[in-house]
Design a protein around this motif. Sequence first.
Motif, PDB file in Angstrom:
ATOM      1  N   GLN A  81       1.070  -1.108  -0.305  1.00 35.47           N
ATOM      2  CA  GLN A  81      -0.336  -0.148   0.065  1.00 35.47           C
ATOM      3  C   GLN A  81       0.651   1.187  -0.072  1.00 35.47           C
ATOM      4  N   VAL A  82       0.852   1.975  -1.195  1.00 39.37           N
ATOM      5  CA  VAL A  82       1.472   3.909  -1.235  1.00 39.37           C
ATOM      6  C   VAL A  82       0.376   4.888  -0.069  1.00 39.37           C
ATOM      7  N   THR A  83       1.169   4.623   0.733  1.00 37.63           N
ATOM      8  CA  THR A  83       0.447   5.871   1.505  1.00 37.63           C
ATOM      9  C   THR A  83       1.812   7.745   1.027  1.00 37.63           C
ATOM     10  N   LEU A  84       1.495   8.555   1.193  1.00 41.16           N
ATOM     11  CA  LEU A  84       2.406   9.736   1.012  1.00 41.16           C
ATOM     12  C   LEU A  84       1.727  10.830   2.273  1.00 41.16           C
ATOM     13  N   VAL A  85       2.649  11.360   2.720  1.00 43.09           N
ATOM     14  CA  VAL A  85       2.053  12.073   4.146  1.00 43.09           C
ATOM     15  C   VAL A  85       3.499  13.138   4.065  1.00 43.09           C
ATOM     16  N   GLU A  86       2.506  14.574   4.049  1.00 43.82           N
ATOM     17  CA  GLU A  86       2.640  15.821   3.596  1.00 43.82           C
ATOM     18  C   GLU A  86       3.116  16.416   5.396  1.00 43.82           C
ATOM     19  N   SER A  87       4.249  17.120   5.454  1.00 41.82           N
ATOM     20  CA  SER A  87       3.748  17.476   6.971  1.00 41.82           C
ATOM     21  C   SER A  87       4.857  19.349   6.624  1.00 41.82           C
ATOM     22  N   GLY A  88       5.309  20.724   7.806  1.00 45.97           N
ATOM     23  CA  GLY A  88       5.891  20.927   7.214  1.00 45.97           C
ATOM     24  C   GLY A  88       5.282  22.647   7.090  1.00 45.97           C
ATOM     25  N   GLY A  89       3.712  22.119   7.080  1.00 43.96           N
ATOM     26  CA  GLY A  89       2.943  23.464   6.853  1.00 43.96           C
ATOM     27  C   GLY A  89       3.058  24.571   7.868  1.00 43.96           C
ATOM     28  N   GLY A  90       2.604  25.866   7.999  1.00 40.48           N
ATOM     29  CA  GLY A  90       1.975  26.599   8.932  1.00 40.48           C
ATOM     30  C   GLY A  90       2.317  27.401   8.119  1.00 40.48           C
ATOM     31  N   LEU A  91       2.279  29.048   9.199  1.00 45.74           N
ATOM     32  CA  LEU A  91       1.700  29.742   9.194  1.00 45.74           C
ATOM     33  C   LEU A  91       2.451  30.792   9.021  1.00 45.74           C
ATOM     34  N   VAL A  92       3.545  31.941   8.362  1.00 45.79           N
ATOM     35  CA  VAL A  92       4.558  32.032   8.124  1.00 45.79           C
ATOM     36  C   VAL A  92       4.332  33.818   7.368  1.00 45.79           C
ATOM     37  N   GLN A  93       4.800  35.387   7.544  1.00 45.79           N
ATOM     38  CA  GLN A  93       5.138  36.171   7.366  1.00 45.79           C
ATOM     39  C   GLN A  93       5.242  36.615   5.862  1.00 45.79           C
ATOM     40  N   ALA A  94       5.173  36.689   5.440  1.00 40.13           N
ATOM     41  CA  ALA A  94       5.042  37.425   4.186  1.00 40.13           C
ATOM     42  C   ALA A  94       6.683  37.298   3.643  1.00 40.13           C
ATOM     43  N   GLY A  95       7.981  37.153   2.919  1.00 43.65           N
ATOM     44  CA  GLY A  95       9.371  37.115   2.988  1.00 43.65           C
ATOM     45  C   GLY A  95       9.918  35.843   3.309  1.00 43.65           C
ATOM     46  N   GLY A  96       8.736  35.077   4.701  1.00 41.21           N
ATOM     47  CA  GLY A  96       9.724  33.878   5.371  1.00 41.21           C
ATOM     48  C   GLY A  96       9.547  33.033   4.731  1.00 41.21           C
ATOM     49  N   SER A  97      10.153  31.551   5.118  1.00 38.47           N
ATOM     50  CA  SER A  97      10.345  30.604   4.076  1.00 38.47           C
ATOM     51  C   SER A  97       9.940  29.223   5.152  1.00 38.47           C
ATOM     52  N   LEU A  98       9.592  28.232   5.137  1.00 39.44           N
ATOM     53  CA  LEU A  98       9.087  27.196   5.406  1.00 39.44           C
ATOM     54  C   LEU A  98       9.526  25.681   3.895  1.00 39.44           C
ATOM     55  N   ARG A  99       9.848  24.907   4.655  1.00 33.45           N
ATOM     56  CA  ARG A  99       9.805  23.291   4.083  1.00 33.45           C
ATOM     57  C   ARG A  99       8.845  22.354   4.807  1.00 33.45           C
ATOM     58  N   LEU A 100       8.612  21.824   3.054  1.00 33.10           N
ATOM     59  CA  LEU A 100       7.153  21.111   3.637  1.00 33.10           C
ATOM     60  C   LEU A 100       7.822  19.758   3.057  1.00 33.10           C
ATOM     61  N   SER A 101       7.677  18.685   3.550  1.00 35.45           N
ATOM     62  CA  SER A 101       8.299  17.289   3.849  1.00 35.45           C
ATOM     63  C   SER A 101       7.349  16.181   3.252  1.00 35.45           C
ATOM     64  N   CYS A 102       7.027  15.295   2.084  1.00 37.46           N
ATOM     65  CA  CYS A 102       6.752  14.378   1.860  1.00 37.46           C
ATOM     66  C   CYS A 102       7.304  13.033   1.898  1.00 37.46           C
ATOM     67  N   ALA A 103       6.325  12.327   2.687  1.00 36.25           N
ATOM     68  CA  ALA A 103       6.871  10.933   3.715  1.00 36.25           C
ATOM     69  C   ALA A 103       6.438   9.903   2.893  1.00 36.25           C
ATOM     70  N   ALA A 104       6.911   9.527   1.879  1.00 36.19           N
ATOM     71  CA  ALA A 104       6.562   8.046   1.258  1.00 36.19           C
ATOM     72  C   ALA A 104       6.425   6.804   2.149  1.00 36.19           C
ATOM     73  N   SER A 105       5.340   6.018   1.945  1.00 31.39           N
ATOM     74  CA  SER A 105       6.443   4.072   2.407  1.00 31.39           C
ATOM     75  C   SER A 105       5.234   3.673   1.125  1.00 31.39           C
ATOM     76  N   GLY A 106       5.085   2.187   1.138  1.00 36.83           N
ATOM     77  CA  GLY A 106       5.129   1.470  -0.072  1.00 36.83           C
ATOM     78  C   GLY A 106       6.182   1.457  -1.076  1.00 36.83           C
ATOM     79  N   LEU A 107       6.758   2.450  -1.449  1.00 31.13           N
ATOM     80  CA  LEU A 107       7.188   2.777  -2.746  1.00 31.13           C
ATOM     81  C   LEU A 107       8.672   3.611  -2.274  1.00 31.13           C
ATOM     82  N   THR A 108       9.455   3.493  -3.614  1.00 36.97           N
ATOM     83  CA  THR A 108      10.591   3.771  -3.447  1.00 36.97           C
ATOM     84  C   THR A 108      10.646   5.514  -3.705  1.00 36.97           C
ATOM     85  N   VAL A 109      10.964   6.622  -3.513  1.00 39.52           N
ATOM     86  CA  VAL A 109      10.663   7.532  -4.184  1.00 39.52           C
ATOM     87  C   VAL A 109      11.923   7.785  -4.817  1.00 39.52           C
ATOM     88  N   SER A 110      12.988   7.432  -4.797  1.00 37.44           N
ATOM     89  CA  SER A 110      14.231   8.158  -6.180  1.00 37.44           C
ATOM     90  C   SER A 110      13.448   7.146  -7.765  1.00 37.44           C
TER      91      SER A 110
END
Length: 116
Positions: free
Chosen positions: A1-30
């Motif tokens: 079973q393939v699942t993708l789980v995102e994280s890292g979102g949130g509230l940020v001020q304009a000009g700021g930065s965020l890093r989103l992650s997508c962790a996969a299981s059930g497949l090899t992302v490469s």
Amino acid sequence: QVTLVESGGGLVQAGGSLRLSCAASGLTVSSYAGRWYRQAPGKERELVASISGNNVWTYYGDSVKGRFTISRDNAKNTVYLQMNSLKPEDAAIYFCYVAVGGLDYWGQGTQVTVSS
């Protein structure tokens, strides 16, 4: 079973930065191209960035070129989206996506809010 789980979102001020992650299981992302999409209220889902399975090429939507970077950590089986110089118009739910054997797999999404 393939699942993708995102994280890292949130509230940020304009000009700021965020890093989103997508962790996969059930497949090899490469082995597959990975994509990040976003959808803002009342708008269609938009392709933000894509990375090929062998890391040979990347694609960025015009609205994020020069500000966002897609990457992959094969050891962690995770695809990332580094977002810098965020603008209020970047606010949306961000989804990761992988196509495997003709099947489409989506994560549940992570909310990004940018205050002006």
